[in-house]
Design a protein around this motif. Structure first.
Motif, short mmCIF file in Angstrom:
data_model
loop_
_atom_site.label_atom_id
_atom_site.label_comp_id
_atom_site.label_asym_id
_atom_site.label_seq_id
_atom_site.Cartn_x
_atom_site.Cartn_y
_atom_site.Cartn_z
N LYS A 118 0.82 -1.22 0.00
CA LYS A 118 0.00 0.00 0.00
C LYS A 118 0.85 1.27 0.00
O LYS A 118 0.73 2.12 -0.88
CB LYS A 118 -0.90 0.03 1.25
CG LYS A 118 -1.89 -1.10 1.33
CD LYS A 118 -2.69 -1.07 2.63
CE LYS A 118 -1.86 -1.39 3.87
NZ LYS A 118 -1.31 -2.76 3.89
N SER A 119 1.74 1.36 1.00
CA SER A 119 2.54 2.58 1.15
C SER A 119 3.46 2.75 -0.05
O SER A 119 3.69 3.87 -0.51
CB SER A 119 3.38 2.51 2.43
OG SER A 119 2.54 2.25 3.52
N THR A 120 3.97 1.64 -0.57
CA THR A 120 4.86 1.71 -1.73
C THR A 120 4.11 2.26 -2.93
O THR A 120 4.60 3.14 -3.64
CB THR A 120 5.41 0.31 -2.04
OG1 THR A 120 6.07 -0.16 -0.87
CG2 THR A 120 6.37 0.33 -3.20
N ASP B 167 10.11 1.94 -6.95
CA ASP B 167 10.54 1.26 -5.72
C ASP B 167 11.61 0.22 -6.06
O ASP B 167 11.65 -0.31 -7.16
CB ASP B 167 9.32 0.59 -5.08
CG ASP B 167 9.63 0.00 -3.71
OD1 ASP B 167 10.12 0.77 -2.87
OD2 ASP B 167 9.40 -1.20 -3.50
N GLY C 29 11.41 -1.71 0.01
CA GLY C 29 10.86 -0.67 0.89
C GLY C 29 11.44 0.72 0.71
O GLY C 29 11.42 1.52 1.65
N ARG D 176 8.23 3.50 0.45
CA ARG D 176 7.21 3.59 1.50
C ARG D 176 7.60 4.56 2.61
O ARG D 176 6.76 5.00 3.37
CB ARG D 176 6.89 2.22 2.08
CG ARG D 176 8.04 1.64 2.86
CD ARG D 176 7.65 0.39 3.60
NE ARG D 176 8.86 -0.32 4.01
CZ ARG D 176 8.89 -1.58 4.32
NH1 ARG D 176 7.80 -2.30 4.24
NH2 ARG D 176 10.00 -2.14 4.71
N GLY E 175 -1.96 -2.44 7.45
CA GLY E 175 -2.59 -3.73 7.20
C GLY E 175 -2.49 -4.71 8.35
O GLY E 175 -3.22 -5.70 8.40
N ASP F 20 5.39 -7.78 -10.76
CA ASP F 20 6.73 -8.15 -11.24
C ASP F 20 7.26 -9.39 -10.54
O ASP F 20 8.22 -10.01 -10.98
CB ASP F 20 7.70 -6.97 -10.99
CG ASP F 20 7.81 -6.63 -9.52
OD1 ASP F 20 8.82 -6.95 -8.89
OD2 ASP F 20 6.84 -6.05 -8.96
N PRO G 106 4.97 -0.95 -8.66
CA PRO G 106 5.76 0.26 -8.43
C PRO G 106 7.25 0.00 -8.68
O PRO G 106 8.03 0.94 -8.72
CB PRO G 106 5.51 0.58 -6.95
CG PRO G 106 4.24 -0.12 -6.62
CD PRO G 106 4.24 -1.37 -7.46
N1 LIG Z 1 8.96 -6.52 -6.08
C1 LIG Z 1 8.05 -5.69 -5.61
N2 LIG Z 1 8.09 -5.34 -4.32
C2 LIG Z 1 7.14 -4.49 -3.87
C3 LIG Z 1 6.13 -3.96 -4.70
N3 LIG Z 1 5.33 -3.16 -3.96
C4 LIG Z 1 5.83 -3.19 -2.71
N4 LIG Z 1 6.92 -3.98 -2.64
C5 LIG Z 1 7.73 -4.26 -1.46
O1 LIG Z 1 6.89 -4.88 -0.49
C6 LIG Z 1 7.26 -4.48 0.83
C7 LIG Z 1 6.03 -4.03 1.59
O2 LIG Z 1 5.52 -2.87 1.00
P1 LIG Z 1 4.73 -1.74 1.82
O3 LIG Z 1 4.39 -0.71 0.83
O4 LIG Z 1 5.46 -1.35 3.02
O5 LIG Z 1 3.43 -2.55 2.24
P2 LIG Z 1 2.17 -2.02 3.07
O6 LIG Z 1 0.98 -2.65 2.44
O7 LIG Z 1 2.17 -0.55 3.13
O8 LIG Z 1 2.40 -2.66 4.47
P3 LIG Z 1 1.78 -2.22 5.92
O9 LIG Z 1 1.75 -0.73 5.96
O10 LIG Z 1 2.70 -2.80 6.92
O11 LIG Z 1 0.42 -2.82 6.00
C8 LIG Z 1 8.32 -3.43 0.65
O12 LIG Z 1 9.57 -4.02 0.90
C9 LIG Z 1 8.22 -3.00 -0.80
O13 LIG Z 1 9.46 -2.59 -1.34
C10 LIG Z 1 6.12 -4.38 -6.08
O14 LIG Z 1 5.27 -3.99 -6.88
N5 LIG Z 1 7.10 -5.24 -6.46
#
Ligand SMILES: Nc1nc2c(ncn2[C@@H]2O[C@H](COP(=O)(O)OP(=O)(O)OP(=O)(O)O)[C@@H](O)[C@H]2O)c(=O)[nH]1
Ligand SMILES: [Mg+2]
Length: 530
Positions: free
Chosen positions: A132-134, A145, A149, A152, A212, A268, A321
């Motif tokens: 989500k945050s990403t 990204d 992470g 985010r 989440g 991806d 992303p």
């Molecule tokens: N390969 C890949 N990694 C991703 C992608 N989107 C997010 N990530 C990775 O997934 C991890 C979690 O992403 P977040 O954006 O922190 O997830 P979130 O849903 O915000 O998580 P919470 O806030 O803890 O609920 C990070 O390490 C990101 O870099 C993507 O499209 N591809």
């Protein structure tokens, strides 16, 4: 305001965003060259005032309140309006008082940065770590990204909490559009960058990023129920697919009757086969709750959806992303998405549920939240409450800010921080309202509701206690089925609810969510009892 106040404002002369005009008339002031001069002067004043200028009409260059007759005043206001139009601004407020030979007017000119008044507020939900945050970080900044992470951090809630800025900050990210093209922000954590977005864009998209992780459900609910959201965005990672938390978040978004958008992210990380399977799971889930999923594959699909978007149709977009895939489609969708009409609500008396309370050095007590209805103006007298004994206390509005951008006034759907005088910080709590006295709030302790039980291991009987969320309220409540002896998972029915510790200002028709451990239910307030 009496003339003493006008005098206080004018006696210090023209400065910053304040300009005096003795009088204006179409014949002299709307001729090409003079008009251009006056328009650039207004532009300068607007810039000094970060989008808002204050013109005093009937006041000479030295700040003397000369006063104008009615027809001269009308003519001057007309000319001022024409000048504002020239530079894509408009008169947003006029305040008159008797002085000198007639009347003096204080006129607020505001830049029409949201020409269609478009400001979408999108709540982002989904399972922990699903991206989500990403997604929000990448969309708003345009930075891809790394997969570990890197983007985010722009949404880091903790940093915002510590920052304690004036504006509301439940990890709000913002980006926008100007002339249809996206305008991204360098650093969403930078106040000045944010204020710049508000000033520059003619359409704004704010995201409320939620968490989440299950123990954080309270915050997630607050992000979805406590704001006046325009849409809910559900994020599902392609490497895992919908989980029970995804379903639960979808349930909350639906209970709030918000239009839903689903993003299948992290594509991806998986192969075509897996994408197809997860796509199917998402489609099945949406159909199960009576929605019509629609895969957005092209720009034309996105346009079709924004034209036809409703409660039933759900755009589903594949994205990453990390590779950037799908982001253009999301831009297209957001640039076209229409604001739910606030027309009716904007005519009502001002009201906002308080989400956060701060004390800001040099500013004082600040309450923030999303404006539910009406308009708030600087200097206005409002009331705030209810206190535990059910009272509403008078307060004065000192300043208003939106995404760190100072405003003279703000309206429905805007996320603002309002600094107030009259009430001590420790007398205020989340879930109280700040409103115009005409809103006539009622402090309610007991009410009836129609509810549906989503999850509950056993049966719910008289005496059951839960946390009830309504708007920004989150309060322990006692629960009693009215027509039945008990309710179990899957049941619907009427109940009487009582806030255990204190009253809140609620109204019939408001949506509610209640929870206790793993149990959850949704409903609508049907009757105020006491
Ligand atoms: N390969 C890949 N990694 C991703 C992608 N989107 C997010 N990530 C990775 O997934 C991890 C979690 O992403 P977040 O954006 O922190 O997830 P979130 O849903 O915000 O998580 P919470 O806030 O803890 O609920 C990070 O390490 C990101 O870099 C993507 O499209 N591809
Ligand atoms: Mg996150």
């Amino acid at each position: 305001m009496n003339s003493r106040n006008f005098y206080n404002l004018t006696r210090r002369g023209e400065r910053k965003n304040i300009e005096f005009k003795e009088n204006l008339n179409s014949n002299t002031h709307l001729f090409t060259e003079r008009k251009q001069q006056l328009a650039s002067q207004m532009k300068y004043r607007l810039e000094r005032g970060h989008g808002e200028a204050i013109y005093f009409i009937g006041v000479d260059d030295d700040g003397l309140l000369v006063g104008l007759g009615k027809s001269t005043m009308d003519e001057s206001l007309h000319v001022l309006g024409e000048l504002a139009r020239e530079i894509n601004a408009k008169i947003t407020d006029v305040e008159k008082q008797t002085a000198g030979r007639g009347e003096v007017a204080k006129v607020i000119i505001s830049r029409q940065h949201n020409s269609k008044g478009d400001h979408l507020l999108i709540g982002v939900a989904g399972h922990v770590d699903h991206g989500k945050s990403t997604l929000v970080g990448t969309l708003t900044t345009g930075t891809l990204d790394t997969g570990s992470g890197s983007t985010r951090i722009f949404l880091d809630v903790q940093k915002h909490e510590i920052e304690r800025g004036l504006s509301a900050d439940l990890s709000f990210a913002v980006y926008g559009f100007k002339n249809g093209g996206p305008v991204r922000i360098k650093n969403p954590l930078n106040k000045r960058d944010k204020a710049f977005m508000v000033e520059k864009c003619d359409k704004l998209i704010s995201f409320v990023d939620t968490v989440g992780h299950e123990p954080w459900l309270r915050t997630t609910i607050r992000g979805i129920v406590g704001q006046k959201l325009s849409h809910g965005l559900l994020v599902v990672a392609a490497d895992q697919g919908p989980t029970h938390i995804t379903r639960e978040h979808l349930g909350i978004i639906l209970a709030m009757e918000l239009p839903v958008i689903v993003v299948m992210t992290k594509i991806d990380m998986v192969n075509e086969e897996q994408i197809k399977n997860i796509r199917q799971e998402i489609f099945d889930l949406l159909k199960l709750v009576g929605r019509i999923p629609y895969m957005v594959k092209t720009i034309e699909d996105a346009d079709f959806l924004t034209e036809n978007m409703n409660q039933h149709l759900v755009p589903v977009i594949k994205a990453s992303p990390v590779t950037g895939e799908g982001l253009e489609l999301l831009d297209q969708l957001f640039s076209g998405l229409k604001m739910p009409s606030h027309e009716e609500d904007s005519q009502k008396p001002f009201m906002m549920y308080i989400d956060k309370i701060y004390s800001v050095l040099g500013v004082g007590t600040v309450v923030s939240g999303t404006i539910r209805q009406g308009k708030v103006k600087k200097g206005e007298k409002l009331i705030l409450g209810p206190s535990s004994s059910g009272d509403f206390l008078p307060v004065n509005v000192k300043t208003i800010e939106m995404h760190h951008y100072r405003k003279e006034s703000a309206g429905v759907g805007e996320v603002v921080g309002i600094s107030i005088a009259g009430v001590e910080m420790d007398e205020i709590r989340r879930g109280m309202i700040i409103c115009h006295p005409d809103y006539n709030p009622r402090a309610v302790r007991e009410f009836d509701a129609d509810v549906a039980i989503l999850v509950h291991p056993t049966t719910i009987k008289d005496g059951y206690e839960c946390i009830t969320h309504i708007e920004t309220i989150a309060e322990t409540s006692c629960f009693r089925p009215i027509d039945q002896e008990y309710l179990s998972a899957g049941d619907t029915g009427s109940i009487r609810m009582r806030f255990k510790y204190r009253p809140y200002a609620i109204r019939e028709g408001q949506k509610l969510i209640f929870r206790e451990g793993k149990s959850k239910g949704v409903g609508t307030v049907t009757r105020l009892v006491s």
